[in-house]
Design a protein around this motif. Structure first.
Motif, mmCIF file in Angstrom:
data_model
loop_
_atom_site.group_PDB
_atom_site.id
_atom_site.type_symbol
_atom_site.label_atom_id
_atom_site.label_comp_id
_atom_site.label_asym_id
_atom_site.label_seq_id
_atom_site.Cartn_x
_atom_site.Cartn_y
_atom_site.Cartn_z
ATOM 1 N N GLU A 219 -0.028 -68.031 35.704
ATOM 2 C CA GLU A 219 0.709 -66.999 34.972
ATOM 3 C C GLU A 219 1.882 -67.565 34.171
ATOM 4 O O GLU A 219 2.452 -66.875 33.316
ATOM 5 C CB GLU A 219 1.208 -65.900 35.924
ATOM 6 N N SER A 220 2.256 -68.825 34.441
ATOM 7 C CA SER A 220 3.337 -69.452 33.687
ATOM 8 C C SER A 220 2.840 -70.212 32.464
ATOM 9 O O SER A 220 3.642 -70.760 31.701
ATOM 10 C CB SER A 220 4.107 -70.425 34.594
ATOM 11 N N LYS A 221 1.546 -70.257 32.270
ATOM 12 C CA LYS A 221 0.973 -71.009 31.152
ATOM 13 C C LYS A 221 1.406 -70.405 29.812
ATOM 14 O O LYS A 221 1.213 -69.214 29.573
ATOM 15 C CB LYS A 221 -0.553 -71.015 31.259
ATOM 16 N N PRO A 222 1.980 -71.231 28.924
ATOM 17 C CA PRO A 222 2.421 -70.708 27.624
ATOM 18 C C PRO A 222 1.241 -70.252 26.770
ATOM 19 O O PRO A 222 0.135 -70.791 26.871
ATOM 20 C CB PRO A 222 3.123 -71.918 26.984
ATOM 21 N N ALA A 223 1.486 -69.293 25.927
ATOM 22 C CA ALA A 223 0.457 -68.815 25.008
ATOM 23 C C ALA A 223 0.031 -69.946 24.078
ATOM 24 O O ALA A 223 0.870 -70.689 23.553
ATOM 25 C CB ALA A 223 0.986 -67.631 24.197
ATOM 26 N N GLY A 224 -1.258 -70.101 23.921
ATOM 27 C CA GLY A 224 -1.779 -71.122 23.026
ATOM 28 C C GLY A 224 -2.011 -72.477 23.664
ATOM 29 O O GLY A 224 -2.533 -73.388 23.014
ATOM 30 N N ALA A 225 -1.624 -72.638 24.924
ATOM 31 C CA ALA A 225 -1.799 -73.923 25.600
ATOM 32 C C ALA A 225 -3.267 -74.156 25.938
ATOM 33 O O ALA A 225 -3.996 -73.224 26.291
ATOM 34 C CB ALA A 225 -0.963 -73.977 26.877
ATOM 35 N N GLY A 226 -3.697 -75.418 25.841
ATOM 36 C CA GLY A 226 -5.063 -75.776 26.179
ATOM 37 C C GLY A 226 -5.210 -76.119 27.636
ATOM 38 O O GLY A 226 -4.235 -76.164 28.387
ATOM 39 N N ASP A 227 -6.446 -76.368 28.054
ATOM 40 C CA ASP A 227 -6.699 -76.721 29.448
ATOM 41 C C ASP A 227 -6.449 -78.199 29.717
ATOM 42 O O ASP A 227 -6.299 -78.607 30.866
ATOM 43 C CB ASP A 227 -8.137 -76.373 29.828
ATOM 44 N N ARG A 228 -6.435 -79.004 28.648
ATOM 45 C CA ARG A 228 -6.131 -80.441 28.766
ATOM 46 C C ARG A 228 -5.094 -80.821 27.715
ATOM 47 O O ARG A 228 -5.110 -80.323 26.593
ATOM 48 C CB ARG A 228 -7.388 -81.286 28.588
ATOM 49 N N CYS A 229 -4.211 -81.724 28.107
ATOM 50 C CA CYS A 229 -3.097 -82.083 27.227
ATOM 51 C C CYS A 229 -3.580 -82.732 25.927
ATOM 52 O O CYS A 229 -2.963 -82.549 24.871
ATOM 53 C CB CYS A 229 -2.140 -83.012 27.954
ATOM 54 N N LEU A 230 -4.669 -83.502 25.992
ATOM 55 C CA LEU A 230 -5.168 -84.170 24.784
ATOM 56 C C LEU A 230 -5.659 -83.168 23.750
ATOM 57 O O LEU A 230 -5.714 -83.490 22.553
ATOM 58 C CB LEU A 230 -6.297 -85.138 25.149
ATOM 59 N N ASP A 231 -6.011 -81.964 24.190
ATOM 60 C CA ASP A 231 -6.552 -80.956 23.275
ATOM 61 C C ASP A 231 -5.613 -79.768 23.105
ATOM 62 O O ASP A 231 -6.039 -78.716 22.622
ATOM 63 C CB ASP A 231 -7.902 -80.445 23.804
ATOM 64 N N CYS A 232 -4.357 -79.928 23.468
ATOM 65 C CA CYS A 232 -3.423 -78.810 23.486
ATOM 66 C C CYS A 232 -2.595 -78.762 22.201
ATOM 67 O O CYS A 232 -1.961 -79.754 21.837
ATOM 68 C CB CYS A 232 -2.508 -78.909 24.699
ATOM 69 N N SER A 233 -2.558 -77.610 21.557
ATOM 70 C CA SER A 233 -1.837 -77.467 20.294
ATOM 71 C C SER A 233 -0.323 -77.437 20.480
ATOM 72 O O SER A 233 0.426 -77.679 19.524
ATOM 73 C CB SER A 233 -2.298 -76.188 19.574
ATOM 74 N N ILE A 234 0.150 -77.152 21.703
ATOM 75 C CA ILE A 234 1.601 -77.089 21.935
ATOM 76 C C ILE A 234 2.059 -78.193 22.889
ATOM 77 O O ILE A 234 3.142 -78.108 23.468
ATOM 78 C CB ILE A 234 2.006 -75.712 22.474
ATOM 79 N N GLU A 235 1.244 -79.224 23.047
ATOM 80 C CA GLU A 235 1.560 -80.325 23.973
ATOM 81 C C GLU A 235 2.925 -80.931 23.708
ATOM 82 O O GLU A 235 3.661 -81.281 24.642
ATOM 83 C CB GLU A 235 0.454 -81.385 23.879
ATOM 84 N N LYS A 236 3.306 -81.067 22.439
ATOM 85 C CA LYS A 236 4.570 -81.719 22.101
ATOM 86 C C LYS A 236 5.778 -80.952 22.603
ATOM 87 O O LYS A 236 6.872 -81.504 22.730
ATOM 88 C CB LYS A 236 4.658 -81.938 20.592
ATOM 89 N N ASP A 237 5.600 -79.677 22.896
ATOM 90 C CA ASP A 237 6.708 -78.855 23.381
ATOM 91 C C ASP A 237 6.720 -78.709 24.897
ATOM 92 O O ASP A 237 7.516 -77.930 25.436
ATOM 93 C CB ASP A 237 6.626 -77.461 22.748
ATOM 94 N N CYS A 238 5.847 -79.441 25.573
ATOM 95 C CA CYS A 238 5.729 -79.312 27.036
ATOM 96 C C CYS A 238 6.309 -80.544 27.730
ATOM 97 O O CYS A 238 5.842 -81.663 27.501
ATOM 98 C CB CYS A 238 4.268 -79.139 27.425
ATOM 99 N N GLY A 283 -5.284 -85.447 33.383
ATOM 100 C CA GLY A 283 -5.171 -84.939 32.024
ATOM 101 C C GLY A 283 -5.145 -83.428 31.940
ATOM 102 O O GLY A 283 -5.062 -82.854 30.852
ATOM 103 N N ARG A 284 -5.192 -82.761 33.109
ATOM 104 C CA ARG A 284 -5.246 -81.307 33.124
ATOM 105 C C ARG A 284 -3.892 -80.684 32.800
ATOM 106 O O ARG A 284 -2.833 -81.258 33.071
ATOM 107 C CB ARG A 284 -5.692 -80.811 34.505
ATOM 108 N N CYS A 285 -3.932 -79.500 32.246
ATOM 109 C CA CYS A 285 -2.718 -78.706 32.070
ATOM 110 C C CYS A 285 -2.136 -78.399 33.451
ATOM 111 O O CYS A 285 -2.870 -78.039 34.383
ATOM 112 C CB CYS A 285 -3.055 -77.405 31.334
ATOM 113 N N VAL A 286 -0.824 -78.526 33.588
ATOM 114 C CA VAL A 286 -0.203 -78.280 34.897
ATOM 115 C C VAL A 286 -0.309 -76.828 35.334
ATOM 116 O O VAL A 286 -0.071 -76.513 36.503
ATOM 117 C CB VAL A 286 1.286 -78.709 34.910
ATOM 118 N N TYR A 287 -0.682 -75.944 34.387
ATOM 119 C CA TYR A 287 -0.836 -74.530 34.730
ATOM 120 C C TYR A 287 -2.293 -74.155 34.998
ATOM 121 O O TYR A 287 -2.614 -72.985 35.195
ATOM 122 C CB TYR A 287 -0.278 -73.668 33.589
#
Length: 424
Positions: A219-238, A283-287
């Motif tokens: 439930e804390s996952k930001p809007a637009g975040a991907g399931d893996r950091c390599l493919d995440c559009s907002i990775e730079k802000d995490c 490589g997974r999203c922490v959320y």
């Protein structure tokens, strides 16, 4: 013993490799003669570094115990849930044991290990390396010397570190209690052990604990975040981006701890780390992980005579495992910030500072925990060489008691009650 103490490494991961380095620093005192690990790369690394005979390389530690005893001691650094069986088996074969912390993941398994070592007459040293940190050891000496008078209260903090927690307890091996253990046991049994150690011979009579998993939830996952950091559009802000934690380190030439942990089958480089992040758990999203262990927890303890202690473990810190302690006495106050001890005297209003020995951090690849990794091994090898268990500061009985306190604290947290330890 005039010849080097011969040891077998069971579990050739990070801790096994670190402890084995003592043989490189002091080949006249310790020799690594065997290794057991199902990972070929890990075994090969130790074989090449220590010139281990091919016949003493094992994929399964059970095969070691089937052989005639060919070493003096064993370093057991297997995953937490795989401690009890090898510890009991090697004790029954007559090997002295250095067992990585935690001792085991249940009270019953801890007691079984201690009983097996007692029955076999072998020494057991548990890897509570902080007991061997020169400054932390001096805290105990100052308390016992009465420099702050009668002990009244202990306040102790473990700041895990925001990226360390994400690495180990969200993405990593200690993320899920059913696969490892609770975070209080896996990360902070060190700290409960220290508090129990500082309290001396006083019996703990009450314990309470509160804690939960904060932030690292779906439930804390930001809007637009991907399931893996390599493919995440907002990775730079995490701040928890795997690209920041691992890839940026490799780009800066840092291939040590963290990066080396995730590359189990090769030496880390840009290509291998990128592949691990693309396909593996790190490589997974922490959320989007299967983590369920506490990210913040407090433990309160009351000892005989009214002495109290308060421990805090929290994930969201700048410092990584840079513990802070304040100990209050009837005649003074002792504070420790991870770098030095300061004692304030109520009578004179004067303050005395204590700093670590000049060579405390200079142990040629064994600088972890303020040089305590080196001092732990030095004590264990000396104990085996001289048949003197008194050199071990983290022996079976006292370590068992501190582990039982951890289990009771977890009972308190889960059951929302104060646990009374009348028969503890």
């Amino acid at each position: 013993m005039t010849s080097p103490v011969r040891v077998i490494v069971v579990g050739a991961g990070c801790r096994g490799q670190i402890y084995a380095r003592f043989a490189v620093i002091h080949p006249e005192r310790m020799q690594v003669v065997g290794v057991a690990d199902p990972r070929k790369f890990a075994c090969t690394e130790l074989r090449l570094r220590h010139d281990i005979l091919d016949e003493n390389i094992f994929e399964d530690w059970h095969r070691v115990t089937e052989r005639e005893k060919f070493a003096d001691a064993v370093l057991i650094c297997t995953p937490d849930r795989l401690h009890k069986e090898p510890a009991v088996a090697f004790a029954m074969k007559g090997y002295h044991i250095l067992l990585e912390k935690p001792m085991a993941t249940t009270a019953e398994d801890c007691m079984a290990i201690v009983e097996a070592c007692k029955q076999s007459g072998v020494m057991l040293s548990v890897g509570h390396v902080l007991r061997y940190d020169p400054l932390i050891h001096q805290i105990k000496e100052l308390i016992d010397a009465g420099v702050i008078g009668d002990l009244v209260h202990i306040q102790h903090l473990e700041p895990v570190g925001f990226y360390h927690f994400a690495h180990s307890f969200v993405r990593g091996n200690w993320r899920n209690e059913s696969e490892s253990s609770c975070s209080l046991l896996a990360k902070s049994c060190h700290d409960i052990d220290l508090i129990h150690h500082w309290a001396g011979l006083r019996r703990c009579i009450k314990v309470s604990s509160f804690g939960s998993l904060s932030h690292f939830r779906k439930e804390s996952k930001p809007a637009g975040a991907g399931d893996r950091c390599l493919d995440c559009s907002i990775e730079k802000d995490c701040p928890y981006s795997a690209c920041k934690i691992y890839l940026d380190r490799v780009k800066q030439g840092n291939t040590g701890w963290l990066v080396s942990i995730i590359c189990e089958n090769s030496h880390p480089d840009i290509e291998s780390v990128t592949e691990v992040l693309r396909t593996g758990p790190y490589g997974r999203c922490v959320y989007e992980c299967d983590n369920d262990v506490c990210s913040n927890q407090v433990v309160n303890l009351e000892f005989e005579g009214g002495v109290t202690a308060a421990f805090t473990m929290v994930a969201f810190t700048e410092k990584v495992c840079h513990r802070k302690t304040t100990i209050y006495g009837s005649k003074g106050e002792l504070s420790y910030d991870g770098d030095e001890i300061r004692v304030f005297d109520f009578l004179t209003h004067g303050a005395t500072k204590y700093t670590p020995p000049a060579d405390a951090h200079r142990h040629f690849g064994m600088t972890g925990h303020g040089g305590a990794d080196y001092h732990l091994m030095e004590a264990f090898i000396s104990a085996v060489a001289n048949n003197d268990p008194s050199l071990i500061r983290s022996g079976p009985e006292e370590t068992l008691v501190s582990h039982l306190l951890v289990f009771e604290a977890e009972h308190s947290r889960r059951e929302s009650r104060v646990v009374h330890l009348e028969n503890f």
